[in-house]
Design a protein around this motif. Structure first.
Motif, PDB file in Angstrom:
ATOM      1  N   GLY A   1     -15.962  62.932  -7.230  1.00 58.57           N
ATOM      2  CA  GLY A   1     -15.081  62.768  -8.371  1.00 58.57           C
ATOM      3  C   GLY A   1     -13.619  63.079  -8.094  1.00 58.57           C
ATOM      4  N   LYS A   2     -12.801  62.852  -9.125  1.00 52.89           N
ATOM      5  CA  LYS A   2     -11.348  62.959  -8.991  1.00 52.89           C
ATOM      6  C   LYS A   2     -10.882  64.392  -8.771  1.00 52.89           C
ATOM      7  CE  LYS A   2     -10.510  58.875 -11.852  1.00 52.89           C
ATOM      8  NZ  LYS A   2      -9.900  58.346 -13.104  1.00 52.89           N
ATOM      9  N   THR A   3     -11.511  65.349  -9.441  1.00 54.62           N
ATOM     10  CA  THR A   3     -11.082  66.748  -9.321  1.00 54.62           C
ATOM     11  C   THR A   3     -11.253  67.242  -7.889  1.00 54.62           C
ATOM     12  OG1 THR A   3     -11.725  67.168 -11.622  1.00 54.62           O
ATOM     13  CG2 THR A   3     -11.395  69.087 -10.202  1.00 54.62           C
ATOM     14  N   ALA A   4     -12.420  66.974  -7.312  1.00 53.75           N
ATOM     15  CA  ALA A   4     -12.681  67.381  -5.926  1.00 53.75           C
ATOM     16  C   ALA A   4     -11.749  66.653  -4.968  1.00 53.75           C
ATOM     17  CB  ALA A   4     -14.137  67.086  -5.564  1.00 53.75           C
ATOM     18  N   TYR A   5     -11.460  65.387  -5.266  1.00 52.43           N
ATOM     19  CA  TYR A   5     -10.551  64.621  -4.403  1.00 52.43           C
ATOM     20  C   TYR A   5      -9.134  65.181  -4.471  1.00 52.43           C
ATOM     21  CZ  TYR A   5      -7.659  60.763  -2.746  1.00 52.43           C
ATOM     22  OH  TYR A   5      -6.721  60.007  -2.077  1.00 52.43           O
ATOM     23  N   ALA A   6      -8.672  65.509  -5.677  1.00 54.97           N
ATOM     24  CA  ALA A   6      -7.325  66.071  -5.829  1.00 54.97           C
ATOM     25  C   ALA A   6      -7.200  67.389  -5.063  1.00 54.97           C
ATOM     26  CB  ALA A   6      -7.011  66.278  -7.307  1.00 54.97           C
ATOM     27  N   ALA A   7      -8.237  68.230  -5.146  1.00 59.02           N
ATOM     28  CA  ALA A   7      -8.226  69.507  -4.424  1.00 59.02           C
ATOM     29  C   ALA A   7      -8.208  69.285  -2.918  1.00 59.02           C
ATOM     30  CB  ALA A   7      -9.442  70.331  -4.822  1.00 59.02           C
ATOM     31  N   ALA A   8      -9.006  68.322  -2.447  1.00 54.11           N
ATOM     32  CA  ALA A   8      -9.055  68.012  -1.018  1.00 54.11           C
ATOM     33  C   ALA A   8      -7.732  67.440  -0.531  1.00 54.11           C
ATOM     34  CB  ALA A   8     -10.193  67.023  -0.746  1.00 54.11           C
ATOM     35  N   LEU A   9      -7.097  66.616  -1.362  1.00 54.23           N
ATOM     36  CA  LEU A   9      -5.807  66.014  -0.992  1.00 54.23           C
ATOM     37  C   LEU A   9      -4.713  67.077  -0.913  1.00 54.23           C
ATOM     38  CD1 LEU A   9      -4.816  63.187  -0.333  1.00 54.23           C
ATOM     39  CD2 LEU A   9      -4.183  62.898  -2.727  1.00 54.23           C
ATOM     40  N   ILE A  10      -4.704  67.991  -1.865  1.00 54.52           N
ATOM     41  CA  ILE A  10      -3.725  69.092  -1.842  1.00 54.52           C
ATOM     42  C   ILE A  10      -3.920  69.938  -0.591  1.00 54.52           C
ATOM     43  CG2 ILE A  10      -3.056  71.243  -2.988  1.00 54.52           C
ATOM     44  CD1 ILE A  10      -3.680  69.812  -5.668  1.00 54.52           C
ATOM     45  N   THR A  11      -5.184  70.193  -0.248  1.00 46.93           N
ATOM     46  CA  THR A  11      -5.488  70.966   0.959  1.00 46.93           C
ATOM     47  C   THR A  11      -4.992  70.234   2.207  1.00 46.93           C
ATOM     48  OG1 THR A  11      -7.471  71.888  -0.089  1.00 46.93           O
ATOM     49  CG2 THR A  11      -7.337  72.013   2.313  1.00 46.93           C
ATOM     50  N   LEU A  12      -5.208  68.934   2.288  1.00 52.45           N
ATOM     51  CA  LEU A  12      -4.768  68.138   3.431  1.00 52.45           C
ATOM     52  C   LEU A  12      -3.250  68.181   3.585  1.00 52.45           C
ATOM     53  CD1 LEU A  12      -5.248  66.062   5.715  1.00 52.45           C
ATOM     54  CD2 LEU A  12      -5.165  64.266   3.950  1.00 52.45           C
ATOM     55  N   LEU A  13      -2.526  67.966   2.471  1.00 55.16           N
ATOM     56  CA  LEU A  13      -1.063  67.971   2.533  1.00 55.16           C
ATOM     57  C   LEU A  13      -0.528  69.372   2.830  1.00 55.16           C
ATOM     58  CD1 LEU A  13      -0.286  65.572  -0.463  1.00 55.16           C
ATOM     59  CD2 LEU A  13      -0.040  65.082   1.972  1.00 55.16           C
ATOM     60  N   SER A  14      -1.205  70.395   2.339  1.00 60.96           N
ATOM     61  CA  SER A  14      -0.791  71.776   2.614  1.00 60.96           C
ATOM     62  C   SER A  14      -0.914  72.097   4.097  1.00 60.96           C
ATOM     63  CB  SER A  14      -1.628  72.761   1.796  1.00 60.96           C
ATOM     64  OG  SER A  14      -1.441  72.553   0.415  1.00 60.96           O
ATOM     65  N   LEU A  15      -2.027  71.662   4.703  1.00 60.63           N
ATOM     66  CA  LEU A  15      -2.227  71.879   6.138  1.00 60.63           C
ATOM     67  C   LEU A  15      -1.190  71.118   6.957  1.00 60.63           C
ATOM     68  CD1 LEU A  15      -6.136  71.676   6.336  1.00 60.63           C
ATOM     69  CD2 LEU A  15      -4.715  73.720   6.630  1.00 60.63           C
ATOM     70  N   SER A  16      -0.880  69.914   6.507  1.00 55.82           N
ATOM     71  CA  SER A  16       0.125  69.103   7.212  1.00 55.82           C
ATOM     72  C   SER A  16       1.504  69.758   7.146  1.00 55.82           C
ATOM     73  CB  SER A  16       0.197  67.700   6.608  1.00 55.82           C
ATOM     74  OG  SER A  16      -1.015  67.016   6.783  1.00 55.82           O
ATOM     75  N   TYR A  17       1.865  70.236   5.953  1.00 56.50           N
ATOM     76  CA  TYR A  17       3.179  70.881   5.818  1.00 56.50           C
ATOM     77  C   TYR A  17       3.219  72.187   6.614  1.00 56.50           C
ATOM     78  CZ  TYR A  17       7.481  72.700   3.916  1.00 56.50           C
ATOM     79  OH  TYR A  17       8.768  73.194   3.806  1.00 56.50           O
ATOM     80  N   SER A  18       2.075  72.870   6.699  1.00 53.61           N
ATOM     81  CA  SER A  18       2.026  74.109   7.491  1.00 53.61           C
ATOM     82  C   SER A  18       2.363  73.834   8.949  1.00 53.61           C
ATOM     83  CB  SER A  18       0.633  74.739   7.395  1.00 53.61           C
ATOM     84  OG  SER A  18       0.343  75.108   6.064  1.00 53.61           O
ATOM     85  N   ALA A  19       1.917  72.671   9.455  1.00 57.75           N
ATOM     86  CA  ALA A  19       2.242  72.307  10.839  1.00 57.75           C
ATOM     87  C   ALA A  19       3.749  72.137  11.015  1.00 57.75           C
ATOM     88  CB  ALA A  19       1.511  71.024  11.204  1.00 57.75           C
ATOM     89  N   TYR A  20       4.410  71.542  10.029  1.00 57.80           N
ATOM     90  CA  TYR A  20       5.874  71.410  10.079  1.00 57.80           C
ATOM     91  C   TYR A  20       6.541  72.795   9.988  1.00 57.80           C
ATOM     92  CZ  TYR A  20       5.748  66.330   9.464  1.00 57.80           C
ATOM     93  OH  TYR A  20       5.548  64.984   9.640  1.00 57.80           O
ATOM     94  N   TYR A  21       6.028  73.597   9.084  1.00 60.09           N
ATOM     95  CA  TYR A  21       6.632  74.909   8.822  1.00 60.09           C
ATOM     96  C   TYR A  21       6.511  75.827  10.038  1.00 60.09           C
ATOM     97  CZ  TYR A  21       7.706  79.286   6.424  1.00 60.09           C
ATOM     98  OH  TYR A  21       8.274  80.488   6.066  1.00 60.09           O
ATOM     99  N   LEU A  22       5.337  75.827  10.663  1.00 55.78           N
ATOM    100  CA  LEU A  22       5.096  76.716  11.805  1.00 55.78           C
ATOM    101  C   LEU A  22       5.906  76.304  13.039  1.00 55.78           C
ATOM    102  CD1 LEU A  22       1.221  77.219  11.460  1.00 55.78           C
ATOM    103  CD2 LEU A  22       3.033  78.885  10.949  1.00 55.78           C
ATOM    104  N   THR A  23       6.181  75.008  13.147  1.00 54.69           N
ATOM    105  CA  THR A  23       6.972  74.517  14.288  1.00 54.69           C
ATOM    106  C   THR A  23       8.464  74.461  13.974  1.00 54.69           C
ATOM    107  OG1 THR A  23       6.610  72.234  13.555  1.00 54.69           O
ATOM    108  CG2 THR A  23       5.079  73.133  15.185  1.00 54.69           C
ATOM    109  N   GLY A  24       8.812  74.730  12.724  1.00 53.61           N
ATOM    110  CA  GLY A  24      10.215  74.671  12.316  1.00 53.61           C
ATOM    111  C   GLY A  24      10.722  73.272  12.080  1.00 53.61           C
ATOM    112  N   LEU A  25       9.838  72.289  12.159  1.00 54.29           N
ATOM    113  CA  LEU A  25      10.263  70.897  11.983  1.00 54.29           C
ATOM    114  C   LEU A  25      10.479  70.534  10.526  1.00 54.29           C
ATOM    115  CD1 LEU A  25       8.095  69.017  14.641  1.00 54.29           C
ATOM    116  CD2 LEU A  25      10.514  69.604  14.746  1.00 54.29           C
ATOM    117  N   ASN A  26      10.077  71.427   9.629  1.00 48.68           N
ATOM    118  CA  ASN A  26      10.391  71.169   8.221  1.00 48.68           C
ATOM    119  C   ASN A  26      11.891  71.225   7.996  1.00 48.68           C
ATOM    120  OD1 ASN A  26      10.240  74.026   8.746  1.00 48.68           O
ATOM    121  ND2 ASN A  26      10.370  74.384   6.528  1.00 48.68           N
ATOM    122  N   ILE A  27      12.564  72.091   8.773  1.00 55.41           N
ATOM    123  CA  ILE A  27      14.028  72.187   8.689  1.00 55.41           C
ATOM    124  C   ILE A  27      14.670  71.069   9.495  1.00 55.41           C
ATOM    125  CG2 ILE A  27      16.020  73.633   9.240  1.00 55.41           C
ATOM    126  CD1 ILE A  27      14.208  76.072   8.809  1.00 55.41           C
TER     127      ILE A  27
END
Length: 329
Positions: free
Chosen positions: A62-88
């Motif tokens: 369902g949509k609720t589980a998908y939204a949670a999974a999508l947020i988790t995916l994007l959070s992990l992706s942004y963490s990779a940028y943040y940890l490498t400093g590439l977000n800046i």
């Protein structure tokens, strides 16, 4: 295989686009490293969403589980940028603005993967629907053919039994010819196409059985073939149905003047099959054979055929026209 090429071309274009954009701010080596990192993250999000989240999470949980999974995916992706400093480096030195830029950029590829999934699902379901319709059509065709065979078998065996009782020499000949016909029903009846020459041969065998019965009008059976060799294949068991129908509902068995006249003409890949028989008493029910034939014709040719029935002056005439296959099997 074509899908793989399209995906490769898409990511080649994205890689060049991202590299071209980043190279406006950094030298070649840095641009290559940063663009490779960016495209790797985008590609990972794209296929994780396409191959896992959409079919297994959205579709099943369902949509609720998908939204949670999508947020988790994007959070992990942004963490990779943040940890490498590439977000800046790639987005903004302000945390909030870098998150917004990241989401806007990466959400686009999530959306594209969703569109690809919808199209894939649509075409897969369409293919499955067509396959099921085709299987249903084949099942209907086999059912119709199976209804013809027992009727013919019953009549033939009854005739052989009668000949056996009177110890006719034609009984073993009729049995051998019947075996050939049944073999044809068994092996050719399930095919989509068979040789026209095979259909002609089986009609001749059927007529031979009628003559073995020594029916009253046996001398008034004619079968004329005019073949220009333009048709190689036809659907099996179509023509024999009309022949059987003529003998079943005609008066040739008990009327010395009764007749069955059959004409088969092929011209420019078109088949014209005409059969006329005499009758003494009007048959109100056309029988299962002719009804089955019409059902088969509709399934096989849609509206690309002509079936004409004439009934006048104690003569019943059926004309069938359709296009055969000009290629060999």
């Amino acid at each position: 295989m074509n899908k793989i090429y399209y995906h490769l071309l898409f990511w080649m274009f994205i890689s060049l686009y991202v590299f071209d954009y980043i190279s406006s701010f950094y030298d070649f080596k840095e641009s290559l490293i940063y663009s490779s990192f960016e495209v790797t993250i985008l590609c990972s999000e794209f296929y994780i969403n396409l191959c896992f989240l959409l079919p297994f999470v959205l579709n099943k949980k369902g949509k609720t589980a998908y939204a949670a999974a999508l947020i988790t995916l994007l959070s992990l992706s942004y963490s990779a940028y943040y940890l490498t400093g590439l977000n800046i480096t790639l987005y903004n030195d302000d945390l909030l603005r870098s998150i917004i830029s990241f989401l806007l950029n990466h959400s686009l590829y999530i959306f594209i993967s969703y569109i690809v999934w919808v199209f894939n699902k649509y075409f897969t379901e369409k293919q499955l629907r067509l396959q099921l319709e085709n299987e249903k059509l084949q099942a209907e065709m086999m059912l119709l053919k199976s209804q013809i065979s027992p009727h013919f078998l019953f009549n033939a065996l009854n005739n052989i039994y009668t000949l056996t009782l009177i110890k006719s020499d034609n009984a073993p000949k009729m049995l051998a010819t019947l075996a050939d016909i049944l073999r044809y029903f068994l092996y050719e009846g399930s095919r989509k196409q068979t040789f026209l020459t095979s259909e002609i041969e089986i009609i001749n065998k059927y007529l031979q059985i009628q003559k073995y019965r020594q029916i009253e009008g046996m001398d008034n059976i004619t079968f004329n073939v005019s073949d220009d060799n333009s048709v190689k294949q036809v659907p099996p068991l179509l023509l024999i149905t009309l022949v059987e129908n003529a003998f079943k509902h005609g008066d040739i068995t008990e009327n010395k003047n009764g007749f069955v006249n059959i004409d088969l003409v092929t011209t420019n890949n078109k088949i014209e099959f005409t059969i006329a028989n005499s009758f003494q008493f009007k048959v109100t029910n056309e029988g299962i054979g002719l009804r089955n034939l019409e059902s088969q014709l509709k399934n096989l040719f849609k509206n690309n055929y002509q079936l004409k029935i004439e009934d006048s002056n104690s003569i019943y005439k059926v004309s069938l026209r359709f296009y055969g296959n000009k290629d060999n099997i």
